[in-house]
Design an enzyme around this catalytic site. Structure first.
Site, PDB file in Angstrom:
ATOM      1  N   GLU A 256       2.372 -52.326  -7.266  1.00 20.24           N
ATOM      2  CA  GLU A 256       2.751 -51.185  -7.071  1.00 20.24           C
ATOM      3  C   GLU A 256       4.139 -51.237  -6.443  1.00 20.24           C
ATOM      4  O   GLU A 256       4.425 -51.870  -5.262  1.00 20.24           O
ATOM      5  CB  GLU A 256       1.959 -50.274  -6.336  1.00 20.24           C
ATOM      6  CG  GLU A 256       2.457 -48.822  -6.422  1.00 20.24           C
ATOM      7  CD  GLU A 256       1.794 -47.797  -5.349  1.00 20.24           C
ATOM      8  OE1 GLU A 256       1.926 -46.701  -5.145  1.00 20.24           O
ATOM      9  OE2 GLU A 256       0.621 -48.225  -5.092  1.00 20.24           O
TER      10      GLU A 256
ATOM     11  N   ASN B 172       5.988 -34.857   2.156  1.00 16.51           N
ATOM     12  CA  ASN B 172       5.564 -35.663   3.362  1.00 16.51           C
ATOM     13  C   ASN B 172       6.969 -35.629   4.061  1.00 16.51           C
ATOM     14  O   ASN B 172       7.925 -36.358   3.694  1.00 16.51           O
ATOM     15  CB  ASN B 172       4.925 -36.766   3.118  1.00 16.51           C
ATOM     16  CG  ASN B 172       4.361 -37.211   4.171  1.00 16.51           C
ATOM     17  OD1 ASN B 172       4.233 -36.615   5.334  1.00 16.51           O
ATOM     18  ND2 ASN B 172       3.537 -38.259   3.920  1.00 16.51           N
TER      19      ASN B 172
ATOM     20  N   ARG C 104      -7.510 -50.832  -3.417  1.00 18.15           N
ATOM     21  CA  ARG C 104      -6.220 -51.263  -3.275  1.00 18.15           C
ATOM     22  C   ARG C 104      -6.349 -52.238  -1.739  1.00 18.15           C
ATOM     23  O   ARG C 104      -7.056 -51.702  -1.154  1.00 18.15           O
ATOM     24  CB  ARG C 104      -5.244 -50.119  -2.870  1.00 18.15           C
ATOM     25  CG  ARG C 104      -3.974 -50.272  -2.716  1.00 18.15           C
ATOM     26  CD  ARG C 104      -2.924 -49.305  -2.292  1.00 18.15           C
ATOM     27  NE  ARG C 104      -3.263 -49.042  -0.807  1.00 18.15           N
ATOM     28  CZ  ARG C 104      -2.457 -48.239  -0.081  1.00 18.15           C
ATOM     29  NH1 ARG C 104      -1.293 -47.399  -0.839  1.00 18.15           N
ATOM     30  NH2 ARG C 104      -2.753 -47.973   1.119  1.00 18.15           N
TER      31      ARG C 104
ATOM     32  N   ARG D  81       3.686 -43.720 -11.656  1.00 17.51           N
ATOM     33  CA  ARG D  81       2.936 -43.536 -10.331  1.00 17.51           C
ATOM     34  C   ARG D  81       3.314 -42.096 -10.061  1.00 17.51           C
ATOM     35  O   ARG D  81       3.130 -41.777  -8.699  1.00 17.51           O
ATOM     36  CB  ARG D  81       3.335 -44.515  -9.183  1.00 17.51           C
ATOM     37  CG  ARG D  81       2.508 -45.701  -9.476  1.00 17.51           C
ATOM     38  CD  ARG D  81       1.219 -45.389  -8.880  1.00 17.51           C
ATOM     39  NE  ARG D  81       1.069 -45.183  -7.529  1.00 17.51           N
ATOM     40  CZ  ARG D  81       0.469 -44.399  -6.938  1.00 17.51           C
ATOM     41  NH1 ARG D  81      -0.387 -43.668  -7.392  1.00 17.51           N
ATOM     42  NH2 ARG D  81       0.464 -44.526  -5.549  1.00 17.51           N
TER      43      ARG D  81
ATOM     44  N   HIS E 242      -0.097 -40.500  -8.345  1.00 15.15           N
ATOM     45  CA  HIS E 242       0.038 -40.432  -6.876  1.00 15.15           C
ATOM     46  C   HIS E 242      -0.587 -39.424  -6.318  1.00 15.15           C
ATOM     47  O   HIS E 242      -1.036 -38.237  -6.482  1.00 15.15           O
ATOM     48  CB  HIS E 242       1.367 -40.332  -6.481  1.00 15.15           C
ATOM     49  CG  HIS E 242       1.632 -40.536  -4.972  1.00 15.15           C
ATOM     50  ND1 HIS E 242       1.511 -41.497  -4.389  1.00 15.15           N
ATOM     51  CD2 HIS E 242       2.241 -39.476  -4.100  1.00 15.15           C
ATOM     52  CE1 HIS E 242       1.904 -41.513  -2.989  1.00 15.15           C
ATOM     53  NE2 HIS E 242       2.340 -40.130  -2.676  1.00 15.15           N
TER      54      HIS E 242
ATOM     55  N   ASP F 173       0.078 -52.503  -3.071  1.00 15.45           N
ATOM     56  CA  ASP F 173       1.485 -51.500  -2.973  1.00 15.45           C
ATOM     57  C   ASP F 173       2.406 -52.217  -2.158  1.00 15.45           C
ATOM     58  O   ASP F 173       2.331 -52.778  -1.006  1.00 15.45           O
ATOM     59  CB  ASP F 173       1.064 -50.341  -2.164  1.00 15.45           C
ATOM     60  CG  ASP F 173       2.377 -49.451  -2.392  1.00 15.45           C
ATOM     61  OD1 ASP F 173       3.537 -49.846  -2.754  1.00 15.45           O
ATOM     62  OD2 ASP F 173       2.182 -47.898  -1.778  1.00 15.45           O
TER      63      ASP F 173
ATOM     64  N   HIS G 159      -8.680 -47.341  -0.620  1.00 14.22           N
ATOM     65  CA  HIS G 159      -7.688 -47.958   0.079  1.00 14.22           C
ATOM     66  C   HIS G 159      -8.267 -48.911   1.081  1.00 14.22           C
ATOM     67  O   HIS G 159      -8.746 -48.132   2.239  1.00 14.22           O
ATOM     68  CB  HIS G 159      -6.593 -47.000   0.785  1.00 14.22           C
ATOM     69  CG  HIS G 159      -5.941 -46.216  -0.245  1.00 14.22           C
ATOM     70  ND1 HIS G 159      -6.280 -45.063  -0.893  1.00 14.22           N
ATOM     71  CD2 HIS G 159      -4.530 -46.331  -0.692  1.00 14.22           C
ATOM     72  CE1 HIS G 159      -5.239 -44.491  -1.403  1.00 14.22           C
ATOM     73  NE2 HIS G 159      -4.312 -45.169  -1.472  1.00 14.22           N
TER      74      HIS G 159
ATOM     75  N   TRP H 227      11.053 -48.571   4.148  1.00  9.21           N
ATOM     76  CA  TRP H 227       9.699 -48.724   4.595  1.00  9.21           C
ATOM     77  C   TRP H 227       8.525 -48.687   3.564  1.00  9.21           C
ATOM     78  O   TRP H 227       7.808 -49.336   3.675  1.00  9.21           O
ATOM     79  CB  TRP H 227       9.498 -47.604   5.381  1.00  9.21           C
ATOM     80  CG  TRP H 227       8.367 -47.089   6.137  1.00  9.21           C
ATOM     81  CD1 TRP H 227       7.633 -48.036   6.987  1.00  9.21           C
ATOM     82  CD2 TRP H 227       7.122 -46.496   5.526  1.00  9.21           C
ATOM     83  NE1 TRP H 227       6.395 -47.514   7.354  1.00  9.21           N
ATOM     84  CE2 TRP H 227       6.160 -46.404   6.418  1.00  9.21           C
ATOM     85  CE3 TRP H 227       7.449 -45.398   4.502  1.00  9.21           C
ATOM     86  CZ2 TRP H 227       4.960 -45.760   6.280  1.00  9.21           C
ATOM     87  CZ3 TRP H 227       6.062 -44.575   4.283  1.00  9.21           C
ATOM     88  CH2 TRP H 227       4.923 -44.804   5.396  1.00  9.21           C
TER      89      TRP H 227
ATOM     90  N   TYR I 113       2.659 -50.872   6.764  1.00 10.32           N
ATOM     91  CA  TYR I 113       2.188 -49.656   6.080  1.00 10.32           C
ATOM     92  C   TYR I 113       0.691 -49.849   5.576  1.00 10.32           C
ATOM     93  O   TYR I 113       0.650 -50.901   4.841  1.00 10.32           O
ATOM     94  CB  TYR I 113       3.189 -49.432   4.825  1.00 10.32           C
ATOM     95  CG  TYR I 113       2.570 -48.580   3.699  1.00 10.32           C
ATOM     96  CD1 TYR I 113       2.297 -47.078   3.947  1.00 10.32           C
ATOM     97  CD2 TYR I 113       2.154 -49.236   2.789  1.00 10.32           C
ATOM     98  CE1 TYR I 113       1.919 -46.337   2.735  1.00 10.32           C
ATOM     99  CE2 TYR I 113       1.505 -48.270   1.449  1.00 10.32           C
ATOM    100  CZ  TYR I 113       1.502 -47.031   1.723  1.00 10.32           C
ATOM    101  OH  TYR I 113       0.811 -46.180   0.697  1.00 10.32           O
TER     102      TYR I 113
ATOM    103  N   GLU J 225       6.366 -43.605  -7.238  1.00 12.82           N
ATOM    104  CA  GLU J 225       5.889 -42.795  -6.490  1.00 12.82           C
ATOM    105  C   GLU J 225       6.844 -42.009  -5.947  1.00 12.82           C
ATOM    106  O   GLU J 225       6.735 -40.901  -5.704  1.00 12.82           O
ATOM    107  CB  GLU J 225       5.153 -43.976  -5.436  1.00 12.82           C
ATOM    108  CG  GLU J 225       4.647 -43.013  -4.222  1.00 12.82           C
ATOM    109  CD  GLU J 225       4.118 -43.808  -3.384  1.00 12.82           C
ATOM    110  OE1 GLU J 225       4.222 -43.704  -2.105  1.00 12.82           O
ATOM    111  OE2 GLU J 225       3.397 -44.522  -3.542  1.00 12.82           O
TER     112      GLU J 225
ATOM    113  N   ASP K 184      -1.096 -36.800   1.481  1.00 15.45           N
ATOM    114  CA  ASP K 184      -0.066 -35.941   1.513  1.00 15.45           C
ATOM    115  C   ASP K 184       0.308 -35.078   0.427  1.00 15.45           C
ATOM    116  O   ASP K 184       1.075 -34.328   0.157  1.00 15.45           O
ATOM    117  CB  ASP K 184       1.193 -36.674   2.025  1.00 15.45           C
ATOM    118  CG  ASP K 184       1.654 -37.479   0.761  1.00 15.45           C
ATOM    119  OD1 ASP K 184       0.771 -37.936   0.180  1.00 15.45           O
ATOM    120  OD2 ASP K 184       2.603 -38.456   0.970  1.00 15.45           O
TER     121      ASP K 184
ATOM    122  N   GLU L  64      -5.197 -42.473  -8.142  1.00 18.12           N
ATOM    123  CA  GLU L  64      -5.278 -42.754  -6.524  1.00 18.12           C
ATOM    124  C   GLU L  64      -6.124 -41.500  -5.924  1.00 18.12           C
ATOM    125  O   GLU L  64      -6.089 -40.475  -6.416  1.00 18.12           O
ATOM    126  CB  GLU L  64      -3.960 -42.802  -6.034  1.00 18.12           C
ATOM    127  CG  GLU L  64      -4.097 -43.146  -4.424  1.00 18.12           C
ATOM    128  CD  GLU L  64      -2.472 -43.450  -3.983  1.00 18.12           C
ATOM    129  OE1 GLU L  64      -2.406 -43.928  -2.844  1.00 18.12           O
ATOM    130  OE2 GLU L  64      -1.492 -42.882  -4.413  1.00 18.12           O
TER     131      GLU L  64
ATOM    132  N   HIS M 205       5.607 -51.375  -1.595  1.00 15.75           N
ATOM    133  CA  HIS M 205       6.235 -50.148  -1.065  1.00 15.75           C
ATOM    134  C   HIS M 205       7.877 -50.407  -0.920  1.00 15.75           C
ATOM    135  O   HIS M 205       8.299 -50.157   0.033  1.00 15.75           O
ATOM    136  CB  HIS M 205       5.838 -49.984   0.267  1.00 15.75           C
ATOM    137  CG  HIS M 205       5.423 -48.590   0.621  1.00 15.75           C
ATOM    138  ND1 HIS M 205       5.865 -47.871   1.759  1.00 15.75           N
ATOM    139  CD2 HIS M 205       4.666 -47.560   0.109  1.00 15.75           C
ATOM    140  CE1 HIS M 205       5.560 -46.659   1.813  1.00 15.75           C
ATOM    141  NE2 HIS M 205       4.596 -46.447   1.043  1.00 15.75           N
TER     142      HIS M 205
END
Length: 409
Positions: free
Chosen positions: A243, A37, A147, A290, A319, A217, A122, A409, A159, A269, A323, A346, A219
């Site tokens: 996560e 991605n 999630r 993940r 994961h 998550d 999600h 991020w 996010y 991830e 993407d 997921e 992130h």
């Protein structure tokens, strides 16, 4: 049987995908996913310029030998571009082998260890009522594990919150990579996030009860001690997992998190090899792996990684957002069905244009996925449809703190 062609196909139905199509001298074809991605063209170039010439004339059945050759012969090992390219080759070869055997791929991996693959969806919202509506919607779609992501007061964009619109006007959780000339800048405040989140999960538990598996998550945004505090604060709400609570490249940092909380942890991830997990698995600092098949060297490498994790009662949580192309998703599902230490998968449903380009046999019903019974992966590429959707530059956003510092991020 010999490889006579290997074509790299870059297409952008809904978002950018990199697909490798390998063809043998008797006409059998295999597909592999090389999507990375925001850096898709790097993998496409790696494949076209450096890997494809090495494949012509090779025996496609020698999957392990080909994997080791591509990993070791370059000398410069690991990294997301290299491992995504190797994954594309590996999955395509497994697709060919299973088609030649006339079996769905999971049969060659030892057969099914379960009847279905539990998936999580999600849900998100800008406020509690909107979040509740999203959870109800996902339950209506058939998801039985959810999630939960939410906006945070004082932060403009977070996010994973679908109702936010990105710079290019797309649904944010469907594809955060935005079709803009430069990455979009977003803001972040960890203290505000940590104050807000426990109340969100309290409200969700009060509304939906204790039985619904809930995930979240982080992130990579917290320091180890912040992650430890959040994990402890969320303990009353019995999360299925927290996560990526902290950037885990520093594997030893998870010792501090583990010491302070019993909330289950999912990590990996952004990892690419078993070496990224060595301390985390050996010291049992995480509960779920993940990584994506697409980003971690393919089925061959992921099977070994998950076998290593199984020795420590650590399970899979592969994961699988949008993407990951339907090819990469199918590869994950065949592996999920076969391994013993499966945890959860997921799953984000791809858009209609993606489904037009990638014809899939995997199914989702009553909270469970299944890869289907077609020989190979069970995914076919419509190349004419793919040509209608050329590559479009797209970037993931990035964060800055209030003082302008670039943040995870």
């Amino acid at each position: 049987m010999r490889i006579v062609a290997a074509d790299v196909i870059v297409s952008s139905p809904d978002r950018n995908f990199v697909t490798l199509k390998i063809t043998t001298d008797d006409g059998v074809t295999g597909l592999g996913d090389g999507t990375l991605n925001g850096r898709e063209l790097s993998v496409a170039s790696y494949l076209r310029d450096h890997v494809v010439p090495l494949l012509i004339g090779r025996d496609p059945h020698r999957i392990e030998d080909t994997w080791q050759f591509l990993y070791r012969s370059a000398y410069w090992r690991r990294g997301p571009v290299t491992m995504a390219a190797i994954a594309a080759v590996d999955v395509a070869l497994w697709d060919i082998k299973a088609k030649a055997a006339g079996m769905p791929l999971y049969q060659l991996l030892g057969g099914a260890s379960r009847t279905g693959i539990m998936a999580y969806g999600h849900a998100s919202g800008r406020d509690i009522p909107e979040l509740f509506d999203s959870i109800r919607h996902h339950l209506e779609l058939g998801f039985r594990s959810i999630r939960v992501q939410t906006s945070v007061p004082g932060i403009n964009a977070v996010y994973g919150v679908a109702a936010q619109t990105s710079a290019d006007g797309k649904r944010y959780d469907y594809e955060p990579a935005q079709r803009t000339p430069l990455p979009a800048e977003e803001d972040w405040d960890t203290r505000s996030y940590m104050r807000h989140l426990p109340g969100v999960f309290e409200a969700v538990r009060n509304e939906f009860g204790a039985e619904l598996p809930l995930l979240h998550d982080g992130h990579h945004r917290m320091t180890p001690i912040q992650a430890a505090r959040l994990g402890k604060d969320l303990e009353p709400y019995d999360l299925f997992w927290l996560e990526d609570c902290t950037p885990a490249e520093n594997q030893e940092a998870l010792r501090l998190v583990r010491h302070h909380t019993t909330t289950p942890l999912a990590i990996g991830e952004v990892f690419n090899t078993v070496w990224d997990y060595q301390t985390l698995i050996r010291e049992q600092l995480i509960d779920y792996v993940r990584s994506a098949v697409t980003h971690t060297g393919g089925i061959t490498a992921m099977r070994k990684l998950l076998d290593f994790a199984a020795q420590y009662q650590i399970k899979s949580g592969i994961h699988g957002p949008t993407d990951i192309s339907p090819v990469g998703m199918a590869a994950a599902l065949h592996l999920d069905l076969a391994i013993h230490n499966f945890g959860i998968q997921e799953y984000m449903q791809h858009g209609a244009l993606t489904d037009e380009v990638f014809r899939q046999s995997f199914t989702f019903a009553d909270g469970y996925l299944h890869p289907g019974e077609q020989p190979g992966l069970g995914v076919e590429l419509d190349e004419e449809a793919a040509e209608r959707f050329p590559y479009v530059p797209a970037y993931l956003p990035f964060n800055r703190l209030k003082d302008g510092t670039v943040h995870d991020w």
